[in-house]
Scaffold this motif. Structure first.
Motif, PDB file in Angstrom:
ATOM      1  N   GLY A  17      -2.087   7.978   1.251  1.00 28.32           N
ATOM      2  CA  GLY A  17      -2.199   8.286   2.678  1.00 28.32           C
ATOM      3  C   GLY A  17      -1.106   9.211   3.166  1.00 28.32           C
ATOM      4  N   ARG A  18      -0.671   8.956   4.391  1.00 28.80           N
ATOM      5  CA  ARG A  18       0.279   9.874   5.040  1.00 28.80           C
ATOM      6  C   ARG A  18       1.641   9.864   4.357  1.00 28.80           C
ATOM      7  N   ILE A  19       2.206   8.675   4.125  1.00 21.32           N
ATOM      8  CA  ILE A  19       3.561   8.665   3.561  1.00 21.32           C
ATOM      9  C   ILE A  19       3.542   9.113   2.102  1.00 21.32           C
ATOM     10  N   ALA A  20       2.403   8.916   1.429  1.00 21.91           N
ATOM     11  CA  ALA A  20       2.308   9.369   0.031  1.00 21.91           C
ATOM     12  C   ALA A  20       2.468  10.891  -0.040  1.00 21.91           C
ATOM     13  N   ALA A  35      -3.303   6.667  -7.497  1.00 20.78           N
ATOM     14  CA  ALA A  35      -4.292   5.588  -7.362  1.00 20.78           C
ATOM     15  C   ALA A  35      -4.565   5.321  -5.885  1.00 20.78           C
ATOM     16  N   ASP A  36      -5.815   5.204  -5.534  1.00 17.09           N
ATOM     17  CA  ASP A  36      -6.191   4.798  -4.173  1.00 17.09           C
ATOM     18  C   ASP A  36      -7.574   4.160  -4.249  1.00 17.09           C
ATOM     19  N   SER A  37      -7.765   3.083  -3.494  1.00 21.32           N
ATOM     20  CA  SER A  37      -9.052   2.376  -3.531  1.00 21.32           C
ATOM     21  C   SER A  37     -10.128   3.122  -2.748  1.00 21.32           C
ATOM     22  N   HIS A  38      -9.737   4.144  -2.012  1.00 21.82           N
ATOM     23  CA  HIS A  38     -10.714   4.912  -1.244  1.00 21.82           C
ATOM     24  C   HIS A  38     -10.997   6.235  -1.977  1.00 21.82           C
ATOM     25  N   CYS A  66       2.993   3.147  -1.753  1.00 27.05           N
ATOM     26  CA  CYS A  66       2.820   3.793  -0.449  1.00 27.05           C
ATOM     27  C   CYS A  66       1.671   3.200   0.357  1.00 27.05           C
ATOM     28  N   SER A  67       1.325   1.956   0.093  1.00 24.42           N
ATOM     29  CA  SER A  67       0.226   1.357   0.848  1.00 24.42           C
ATOM     30  C   SER A  67       0.762   0.581   2.049  1.00 24.42           C
ATOM     31  N   TRP A  68      -0.151  -0.157   2.689  1.00 17.48           N
ATOM     32  CA  TRP A  68       0.222  -0.875   3.909  1.00 17.48           C
ATOM     33  C   TRP A  68       1.158  -2.037   3.596  1.00 17.48           C
ATOM     34  N   ASN A  69       1.881  -2.450   4.632  1.00 15.12           N
ATOM     35  CA  ASN A  69       2.981  -3.411   4.468  1.00 15.12           C
ATOM     36  C   ASN A  69       2.600  -4.694   3.707  1.00 15.12           C
ATOM     37  N   PRO A  70       1.456  -5.330   4.010  1.00  9.20           N
ATOM     38  CA  PRO A  70       1.157  -6.584   3.304  1.00  9.20           C
ATOM     39  C   PRO A  70       0.886  -6.397   1.814  1.00  9.20           C
ATOM     40  N   GLN A  71       0.693  -5.149   1.371  1.00 10.46           N
ATOM     41  CA  GLN A  71       0.435  -4.909  -0.054  1.00 10.46           C
ATOM     42  C   GLN A  71       1.704  -4.567  -0.834  1.00 10.46           C
ATOM     43  N   HIS A  72       2.822  -4.380  -0.126  1.00 10.37           N
ATOM     44  CA  HIS A  72       4.044  -3.944  -0.819  1.00 10.37           C
ATOM     45  C   HIS A  72       4.466  -4.924  -1.903  1.00 10.37           C
ATOM     46  N   ALA A  73       4.438  -6.226  -1.566  1.00 12.64           N
ATOM     47  CA  ALA A  73       4.910  -7.224  -2.534  1.00 12.64           C
ATOM     48  C   ALA A  73       3.983  -7.271  -3.752  1.00 12.64           C
ATOM     49  N   CYS A 118       9.475   1.574  -3.139  1.00 14.93           N
ATOM     50  CA  CYS A 118       8.476   0.940  -2.272  1.00 14.93           C
ATOM     51  C   CYS A 118       8.750   1.330  -0.827  1.00 14.93           C
ATOM     52  N   GLU A 119       7.680   1.613  -0.106  1.00 17.10           N
ATOM     53  CA  GLU A 119       7.856   2.010   1.291  1.00 17.10           C
ATOM     54  C   GLU A 119       8.427   0.871   2.142  1.00 17.10           C
ATOM     55  N   LYS A 120       8.924   1.251   3.277  1.00 17.21           N
ATOM     56  CA  LYS A 120       9.439   0.286   4.251  1.00 17.21           C
ATOM     57  C   LYS A 120       8.293  -0.181   5.158  1.00 17.21           C
ATOM     58  N   PRO A 121       8.374  -1.315   5.821  1.00 19.30           N
ATOM     59  CA  PRO A 121       9.346  -2.350   5.571  1.00 19.30           C
ATOM     60  C   PRO A 121       9.089  -2.923   4.187  1.00 19.30           C
ATOM     61  N   HIS A 149      13.883   3.747   2.832  1.00 18.21           N
ATOM     62  CA  HIS A 149      14.631   4.083   4.045  1.00 18.21           C
ATOM     63  C   HIS A 149      15.268   5.453   3.816  1.00 18.21           C
ATOM     64  N   GLN A 150      14.388   6.479   3.760  1.00 16.78           N
ATOM     65  CA  GLN A 150      14.844   7.799   3.320  1.00 16.78           C
ATOM     66  C   GLN A 150      15.824   8.449   4.288  1.00 16.78           C
ATOM     67  N   ARG A 151      15.862   7.925   5.530  1.00 24.95           N
ATOM     68  CA  ARG A 151      16.761   8.558   6.507  1.00 24.95           C
ATOM     69  C   ARG A 151      18.236   8.383   6.134  1.00 24.95           C
ATOM     70  N   THR A 209      12.725  -0.917  11.522  1.00 20.83           N
ATOM     71  CA  THR A 209      13.411  -1.159  10.241  1.00 20.83           C
ATOM     72  C   THR A 209      14.368   0.000   9.907  1.00 20.83           C
ATOM     73  N   HIS A 210      13.971   1.241  10.253  1.00 21.16           N
ATOM     74  CA  HIS A 210      14.890   2.376  10.052  1.00 21.16           C
ATOM     75  C   HIS A 210      16.127   2.216  10.945  1.00 21.16           C
ATOM     76  N   CYS A 211      15.902   1.794  12.196  1.00 21.11           N
ATOM     77  CA  CYS A 211      17.035   1.693  13.133  1.00 21.11           C
ATOM     78  C   CYS A 211      18.012   0.603  12.703  1.00 21.11           C
TER      79      CYS A 211
HETATM   80  N1  LIG Z   1       9.453   5.913   5.442  1.00 23.05           N
HETATM   81  C1  LIG Z   1       8.852   6.351   6.536  1.00 23.05           C
HETATM   82  O1  LIG Z   1       9.432   7.058   7.361  1.00 23.05           O
HETATM   83  C2  LIG Z   1       7.415   5.981   6.763  1.00 23.05           C
HETATM   84  C3  LIG Z   1       6.617   6.732   7.623  1.00 23.05           C
HETATM   85  C4  LIG Z   1       5.261   6.369   7.757  1.00 23.05           C
HETATM   86  C5  LIG Z   1       4.752   5.272   7.057  1.00 23.05           C
HETATM   87  N2  LIG Z   1       5.566   4.548   6.240  1.00 23.05           N
HETATM   88  C6  LIG Z   1       5.058   3.372   5.500  1.00 23.05           C
HETATM   89  O2  LIG Z   1       4.109   3.820   4.547  1.00 23.05           O
HETATM   90  C7  LIG Z   1       3.113   2.839   4.342  1.00 23.05           C
HETATM   91  C8  LIG Z   1       1.746   3.488   4.432  1.00 23.05           C
HETATM   92  O3  LIG Z   1       1.589   4.092   5.680  1.00 23.05           O
HETATM   93  P1  LIG Z   1       0.627   5.358   5.853  1.00 23.05           P
HETATM   94  O4  LIG Z   1       0.838   5.810   7.240  1.00 23.05           O
HETATM   95  O5  LIG Z   1       0.824   6.306   4.729  1.00 23.05           O
HETATM   96  O6  LIG Z   1      -0.811   4.658   5.722  1.00 23.05           O
HETATM   97  P2  LIG Z   1      -2.221   5.376   5.376  1.00 23.05           P
HETATM   98  O7  LIG Z   1      -3.276   4.506   5.974  1.00 23.05           O
HETATM   99  O8  LIG Z   1      -2.193   6.816   5.747  1.00 23.05           O
HETATM  100  O9  LIG Z   1      -2.304   5.290   3.790  1.00 23.05           O
HETATM  101  C9  LIG Z   1      -2.562   4.083   3.120  1.00 23.05           C
HETATM  102  C10 LIG Z   1      -3.437   4.361   1.906  1.00 23.05           C
HETATM  103  O10 LIG Z   1      -3.484   3.159   1.137  1.00 23.05           O
HETATM  104  C11 LIG Z   1      -4.746   3.125   0.496  1.00 23.05           C
HETATM  105  N3  LIG Z   1      -5.010   1.780  -0.019  1.00 23.05           N
HETATM  106  C12 LIG Z   1      -5.379   0.667   0.628  1.00 23.05           C
HETATM  107  N4  LIG Z   1      -5.547  -0.364  -0.193  1.00 23.05           N
HETATM  108  C13 LIG Z   1      -5.272   0.111  -1.439  1.00 23.05           C
HETATM  109  C14 LIG Z   1      -5.267  -0.479  -2.730  1.00 23.05           C
HETATM  110  N5  LIG Z   1      -5.561  -1.763  -2.920  1.00 23.05           N
HETATM  111  N6  LIG Z   1      -4.950   0.315  -3.780  1.00 23.05           N
HETATM  112  C15 LIG Z   1      -4.644   1.610  -3.619  1.00 23.05           C
HETATM  113  N7  LIG Z   1      -4.635   2.215  -2.407  1.00 23.05           N
HETATM  114  C16 LIG Z   1      -4.936   1.473  -1.335  1.00 23.05           C
HETATM  115  C17 LIG Z   1      -5.688   3.569   1.603  1.00 23.05           C
HETATM  116  O11 LIG Z   1      -6.969   3.957   1.123  1.00 23.05           O
HETATM  117  C18 LIG Z   1      -4.880   4.722   2.226  1.00 23.05           C
HETATM  118  O12 LIG Z   1      -5.228   5.972   1.635  1.00 23.05           O
HETATM  119  C19 LIG Z   1       3.386   1.738   5.359  1.00 23.05           C
HETATM  120  O13 LIG Z   1       4.029   0.680   4.722  1.00 23.05           O
HETATM  121  C20 LIG Z   1       4.329   2.374   6.363  1.00 23.05           C
HETATM  122  O14 LIG Z   1       5.218   1.459   6.956  1.00 23.05           O
HETATM  123  C21 LIG Z   1       6.872   4.903   6.061  1.00 23.05           C
END
Ligand SMILES: NC(=O)c1ccc[n+]([C@@H]2O[C@H](COP(=O)([O-])OP(=O)(O)OC[C@H]3O[C@@H](n4cnc5c(N)ncnc54)[C@H](O)[C@@H]3O)[C@@H](O)[C@H]2O)c1
Length: 364
Positions: A13-16, A35-38, A73-80, A96-99, A125-127, A164-166
């Motif tokens: 996604g975006r952070i990737a 890897a991405d499930s979508h 780089c997935s959503w927070n509940p998947q980090h662990a 691993c992304e934050k938090p 916490h790249q900042r 979390t960054h702050c």
């Molecule tokens: N460090 C930073 O400054 C910063 C900035 C933005 C986001 N983030 C963090 O990045 C993480 C993702 O945020 P985002 O905005 O990129 O989300 P996003 O929705 O743009 O991307 C998430 C991706 O995860 C994929 N995904 C979902 N389940 C999956 C699975 N089981 N296997 C593989 N891929 C799967 C989705 O298809 C999607 O493409 C969050 O934890 C967020 O807190 C950090």
């Protein structure tokens, strides 16, 4: 030229894209798999970053690719879950992304698995790589604003989001200080989520650092037009400083006006190129050139612990001492036990605009 470290990215996604830019900007790494499930998200990313090996199942990617470095780089509940699964394949490092996680128990499990498998574990916490953040820390260490006394950070869209960054910045500015106590207050009338886990509608936490330095983290308190920042305002006995994203200005007692620090890095990533610096530092860490990688998991865990303590203080109506004993997410416990009941039912997520379909269901 030595072989490059093989990087695989979980979730596209975006952070990737920021991680991708960072790994591409580092001449010691090569993104070999994604890897991405979508399926559509996967294909788009692969073509954008010219990655040949695509996987719908990240475990299959781990199995087949013999990765040196994994970005989670997935959503927070998947980090662990993803970090723990990736660590069992023994890459050299995981970023691993934050938090870092959604509870202290998860964070501890992630660190244990990484340690037992010899994996260097970094949290995004790249900042910490911003020149302005490093300069702020140096100025404070040099006593430029005297004794630091109060740090104030105000964020939007969830404490677990930019908060979390702050909090990480407050600790970083104080030389990675370990907080001693937290007093928190939480408002949660709607069934409010962020990236698929519960968050507050509003909250405020007072953080006690060593030497009676206090920090504030507040989420969604000011009305329209109020001050929000990605950093903090810091008051010292002899001056003050304001840090917002990669900008720093400071005022020193006896000297007229604000002094403005000019960041030294370019801005290729849109984040002051912190992602490339992060990638290079992880390579240095793997290669043994540095021991003290600035974004180690222990700092991700320390920021998470403070956020969990804000929730725990609101649940228990007391000043909570750290280290925090509660391993579950105290906000979940407070909601599920009726201490903080939902008064306006219907789950909604701050990041629902990112949901791409059934592959990423966030409702409980
Ligand atoms: N460090 C930073 O400054 C910063 C900035 C933005 C986001 N983030 C963090 O990045 C993480 C993702 O945020 P985002 O905005 O990129 O989300 P996003 O929705 O743009 O991307 C998430 C991706 O995860 C994929 N995904 C979902 N389940 C999956 C699975 N089981 N296997 C593989 N891929 C799967 C989705 O298809 C999607 O493409 C969050 O934890 C967020 O807190 C950090």
């Amino acid at each position: 030229m030595a072989e490059k470290f093989r990087v695989g990215i979980i979730a596209s996604g975006r952070i990737a894209r920021m991680h991708g830019g960072g790994w591409r900007g580092c001449d010691r790494t090569e993104i070999v798999a994604i890897a991405d499930s979508h399926p559509e998200a996967l294909a788009t990313y692969a073509s954008e970053f010219d990655v040949n090996n695509q996987y719908l199942d990240y475990r299959e990617m781990m199995e087949k690719e013999k990765l040196d470095i994994v970005s989670v780089c997935s959503w927070n509940p998947q980090h662990a879950e993803m970090t723990i699964a990736a660590a069992t394949y023994k890459p050299k490092a995981i970023l691993c992304e934050k938090p870092m996680a959604c509870s202290l128990g998860e964070a501890e499990a992630m660190m244990i698995v990484c340690e037992r498998n010899g994996v260097k574990f970094a949290v995004g916490h790249q900042r910490r790589f911003y020149s302005s953040w490093r300069e702020a820390r140096r100025l404070i260490q040099d006593g430029a604003i005297g004794e630091p006394r109060r740090l104030w950070s105000a964020v939007r869209a969830g404490m677990m989001n930019t908060g979390t960054h702050c909090i990480d910045f407050q600790r970083f500015a104080l030389g990675d200080a370990q907080a001693e106590w937290v007093m928190g207050s939480v408002e949660r009338k709607t069934d409010h989520y962020l990236f698929g886990h519960r968050i507050e509608d509003r909250c405020c936490g007072l953080i006690g650092y060593p030497n009676n330095v206090e920090g504030v983290i507040e989420n969604e308190l000011p009305t329209e037009g109020g001050l929000y920042q990605l950093g903090a305002t810091i008051y010292g006995s002899d001056g003050m400083m304001e840090i917002h994203d990669n900008s720093l200005k400071y005022m020193i007692s006896g000297k007229a006006g604000w002094q403005v620090f000019e960041p030294t890095e370019d801005n290729r990533s849109g984040y002051g190129d912190a992602f490339t610096d992060q990638a290079n530092a992880i390579c240095d860490w793997i290669e043994g050139k540095i021991d003290n990688y600035p974004g180690q998991a222990e700092h991700g865990k320390a920021a998470l612990e403070i956020m969990m303590a804000v929730y725990e203080s609101a649940r228990l109506h007391e000043r909570v001492s750290l280290p925090l004993q509660t391993r579950a997410n105290p906000l979940d416990v407070a909601v599920e036990t009726g201490v903080i009941p939902v008064e306006r039912p219907g789950a909604w997520d701050e990041r629902s605009f990112l949901v791409r379909g059934e592959a990423m269901s966030w409702t409980k």
